[in-house]
Write a protein that holds these residues in place. Sequence first.
Motif, PDB file in Angstrom:
ATOM      1  N   MET A  37      18.722  62.296  29.291  1.00 23.86           N
ATOM      2  CA  MET A  37      19.563  62.869  30.283  1.00 23.86           C
ATOM      3  C   MET A  37      20.452  62.100  31.023  1.00 23.86           C
ATOM      4  O   MET A  37      21.648  62.487  31.472  1.00 23.86           O
ATOM      5  CB  MET A  37      18.630  63.750  31.280  1.00 23.86           C
ATOM      6  CG  MET A  37      19.322  64.996  32.284  1.00 23.86           C
ATOM      7  SD  MET A  37      18.228  65.783  33.308  1.00 23.86           S
ATOM      8  CE  MET A  37      17.765  66.835  32.251  1.00 23.86           C
ATOM      9  N   GLN A  91      23.263  61.163  28.862  1.00 17.59           N
ATOM     10  CA  GLN A  91      24.433  62.350  28.835  1.00 17.59           C
ATOM     11  C   GLN A  91      25.230  62.425  29.918  1.00 17.59           C
ATOM     12  O   GLN A  91      26.207  62.706  29.673  1.00 17.59           O
ATOM     13  CB  GLN A  91      23.341  63.784  28.463  1.00 17.59           C
ATOM     14  CG  GLN A  91      24.249  64.995  28.401  1.00 17.59           C
ATOM     15  CD  GLN A  91      23.364  66.285  28.908  1.00 17.59           C
ATOM     16  OE1 GLN A  91      22.201  66.187  29.192  1.00 17.59           O
ATOM     17  NE2 GLN A  91      23.673  67.353  28.150  1.00 17.59           N
ATOM     18  N   ARG A 143      19.755  80.095  35.999  1.00 19.65           N
ATOM     19  CA  ARG A 143      20.832  80.662  35.166  1.00 19.65           C
ATOM     20  C   ARG A 143      21.439  81.845  35.883  1.00 19.65           C
ATOM     21  O   ARG A 143      22.687  82.149  35.516  1.00 19.65           O
ATOM     22  CB  ARG A 143      20.167  81.053  33.604  1.00 19.65           C
ATOM     23  CG  ARG A 143      19.697  79.633  33.030  1.00 19.65           C
ATOM     24  CD  ARG A 143      19.013  80.196  31.694  1.00 19.65           C
ATOM     25  NE  ARG A 143      19.932  80.807  30.711  1.00 19.65           N
ATOM     26  CZ  ARG A 143      20.740  80.276  30.006  1.00 19.65           C
ATOM     27  NH1 ARG A 143      20.892  78.868  30.010  1.00 19.65           N
ATOM     28  NH2 ARG A 143      21.663  80.724  29.236  1.00 19.65           N
ATOM     29  N   SER A 179      31.344  75.858  29.658  1.00 19.80           N
ATOM     30  CA  SER A 179      30.835  74.541  29.485  1.00 19.80           C
ATOM     31  C   SER A 179      31.406  73.627  30.365  1.00 19.80           C
ATOM     32  O   SER A 179      30.565  72.415  30.619  1.00 19.80           O
ATOM     33  CB  SER A 179      31.249  74.620  28.020  1.00 19.80           C
ATOM     34  OG  SER A 179      32.541  73.914  27.872  1.00 19.80           O
ATOM     35  N   ARG A 215      29.061  73.850  33.294  1.00 18.38           N
ATOM     36  CA  ARG A 215      27.741  73.115  32.911  1.00 18.38           C
ATOM     37  C   ARG A 215      27.762  71.650  33.010  1.00 18.38           C
ATOM     38  O   ARG A 215      26.856  70.968  33.407  1.00 18.38           O
ATOM     39  CB  ARG A 215      27.171  73.668  31.555  1.00 18.38           C
ATOM     40  CG  ARG A 215      25.990  73.458  30.945  1.00 18.38           C
ATOM     41  CD  ARG A 215      25.718  73.748  29.578  1.00 18.38           C
ATOM     42  NE  ARG A 215      25.813  75.286  29.524  1.00 18.38           N
ATOM     43  CZ  ARG A 215      26.685  75.773  28.537  1.00 18.38           C
ATOM     44  NH1 ARG A 215      27.504  75.207  27.904  1.00 18.38           N
ATOM     45  NH2 ARG A 215      26.825  77.232  28.594  1.00 18.38           N
ATOM     46  N   ASP A 216      28.759  71.198  32.326  1.00 22.51           N
ATOM     47  CA  ASP A 216      28.851  69.554  32.097  1.00 22.51           C
ATOM     48  C   ASP A 216      29.068  68.938  33.587  1.00 22.51           C
ATOM     49  O   ASP A 216      28.179  68.220  33.884  1.00 22.51           O
ATOM     50  CB  ASP A 216      29.951  69.307  31.619  1.00 22.51           C
ATOM     51  CG  ASP A 216      30.175  69.560  29.865  1.00 22.51           C
ATOM     52  OD1 ASP A 216      28.990  69.838  29.643  1.00 22.51           O
ATOM     53  OD2 ASP A 216      31.074  69.255  29.332  1.00 22.51           O
ATOM     54  N   VAL A 222      25.380  69.086  35.058  1.00 19.15           N
ATOM     55  CA  VAL A 222      24.484  68.024  34.414  1.00 19.15           C
ATOM     56  C   VAL A 222      24.775  66.846  35.452  1.00 19.15           C
ATOM     57  O   VAL A 222      23.886  66.094  35.902  1.00 19.15           O
ATOM     58  CB  VAL A 222      24.728  67.995  33.265  1.00 19.15           C
ATOM     59  CG1 VAL A 222      23.776  66.560  32.472  1.00 19.15           C
ATOM     60  CG2 VAL A 222      24.040  69.297  32.443  1.00 19.15           C
ATOM     61  N   ALA A 224      19.551  70.677  35.897  1.00 21.44           N
ATOM     62  CA  ALA A 224      20.407  70.222  34.507  1.00 21.44           C
ATOM     63  C   ALA A 224      19.612  70.740  33.336  1.00 21.44           C
ATOM     64  O   ALA A 224      20.495  70.894  32.380  1.00 21.44           O
ATOM     65  CB  ALA A 224      20.101  68.734  34.485  1.00 21.44           C
ATOM     66  N   LYS A 225      18.539  71.034  33.160  1.00 19.59           N
ATOM     67  CA  LYS A 225      17.900  71.466  32.158  1.00 19.59           C
ATOM     68  C   LYS A 225      18.214  72.865  32.052  1.00 19.59           C
ATOM     69  O   LYS A 225      18.570  73.379  30.678  1.00 19.59           O
ATOM     70  CB  LYS A 225      16.155  71.522  32.282  1.00 19.59           C
ATOM     71  CG  LYS A 225      15.863  70.175  31.599  1.00 19.59           C
ATOM     72  CD  LYS A 225      14.335  70.378  31.327  1.00 19.59           C
ATOM     73  CE  LYS A 225      13.828  68.784  31.154  1.00 19.59           C
ATOM     74  NZ  LYS A 225      12.502  68.848  31.360  1.00 19.59           N
ATOM     75  N   GLN A 256      21.516  74.168  30.545  1.00 16.97           N
ATOM     76  CA  GLN A 256      21.615  74.008  28.958  1.00 16.97           C
ATOM     77  C   GLN A 256      20.926  74.668  28.171  1.00 16.97           C
ATOM     78  O   GLN A 256      21.072  74.547  26.797  1.00 16.97           O
ATOM     79  CB  GLN A 256      21.658  72.366  28.945  1.00 16.97           C
ATOM     80  CG  GLN A 256      22.283  71.525  29.625  1.00 16.97           C
ATOM     81  CD  GLN A 256      22.058  69.914  29.494  1.00 16.97           C
ATOM     82  OE1 GLN A 256      22.768  69.564  28.524  1.00 16.97           O
ATOM     83  NE2 GLN A 256      21.562  69.392  30.253  1.00 16.97           N
ATOM     84  N   ASP A 257      19.895  75.472  28.599  1.00 17.67           N
ATOM     85  CA  ASP A 257      18.893  76.130  27.662  1.00 17.67           C
ATOM     86  C   ASP A 257      19.734  76.940  26.707  1.00 17.67           C
ATOM     87  O   ASP A 257      20.735  77.907  27.221  1.00 17.67           O
ATOM     88  CB  ASP A 257      17.916  76.829  28.324  1.00 17.67           C
ATOM     89  CG  ASP A 257      17.087  75.793  28.662  1.00 17.67           C
ATOM     90  OD1 ASP A 257      16.802  74.911  28.130  1.00 17.67           O
ATOM     91  OD2 ASP A 257      15.947  76.210  29.327  1.00 17.67           O
TER      92      ASP A 257
END
Length: 312
Positions: free
Chosen positions: A168, A171, A249, A264, A267-268, A271, A307-308, A311-312
């Motif tokens: 992570m 990433q 979420r 996306s 989301r980035d 993270v 962060a997880k 991304q799920d």
Amino acid sequence: MPPVVVPAALDEQRRLGADWAAWLDRLPGLAHGVLDDWALTPEGGSWHGFCSLVLPVTTATGAPAALKIGLPDQESEHEHLALQHWHGRGAARLLRADPGRRALLLERLDRTDLAEVWDVEACEVVAGLYADLHVAPLPQLRQQASYVEQWTAALRRDAREVPVPRRMVEQALALAEDLGAEPATAVIHADLHDGNVLRGRRDGEDVWLAIDPKPTNGDPHYELEPMLRNRFEEYAAPGAVGSVRDGIRRRFHTLVDVAGFDESRARDWVVVRSVLNAHWAHEDAVRAGRALDTAERDHVTACISVAKAVQD
Ligand SMILES: Nc1ncnc2c1ncn2[C@@H]1O[C@H](COP(=O)(O)OP(=O)(O)OP(=O)(O)O)[C@@H](O)[C@H]1O
Ligand SMILES: [Mg+2]
């Protein structure tokens, strides 16, 4: 005028270092000087955040206002510029500023903040504010990318010690590099969480308004992360619908949908910011020469969960 008293919880910040202690020592005199110069009458009592004293005051014309005096750190240096530029649209009105003393005279808002509203509704409100706040970049502001670059350099240095899965961390470093290479498209608030949105009035209607920007020029998609990490305990509170992951979420998709953001990209940034946040807790503990305390461990767990989940 009665002496200005620094609230004990703010005064405790002197443990954070010599610069804090020096500022806290000067603060009563500083506040007194601004009250005098601007002909403000304190109403008694005082509020504070992590790094500022806020006094409810009445102006010479009898208007209720709030005098904020902040720690002279780099991130709040341009607070007045953004507030001035927003002109009361989506944010508290700035009535007067003295950047040298980090003093801001603000329109007085209610003390009710967004934390009192259902979390999903709070996300709708915040995402609705983005359109007002994300105006064209201002030449005086720093680039958010320059901060992210400094923060990721420190993360890279500590990559082996930081209590986050190595994959992570890698990433987040890679994503930060890509995102940081993009040009800034807007002024961003950069600290938009529930506690920084207060109730106020516009044209006789109740509205929610932002306070406390750490403004930079950046990517609007940067803004989401505090709304996912904040009020983390509510995800698992009695009455919560679904799992912690579901709750994260739900907030994420509410923010993205209402703002009309690119999922996306949003989301980035979540993270990247989550891993950076976890790293700061690690840095705090190292600076204090000890292992993570319970609050820091919980904070790191929350950051990793956020962060997880996105991304799920
Ligand atoms: N314009 C205002 N009207 C009413 N209350 C205000 C106003 N501005 C600030 N406050 C109160 O003072 C508190 C601290 O203000 P602010 O969030 O600007 O400070 P901060 O120290 O930068 O905060 P943080 O802890 O988020 O870094 C707010 O949470 C709010 O309760
Ligand atoms: Mg605040």
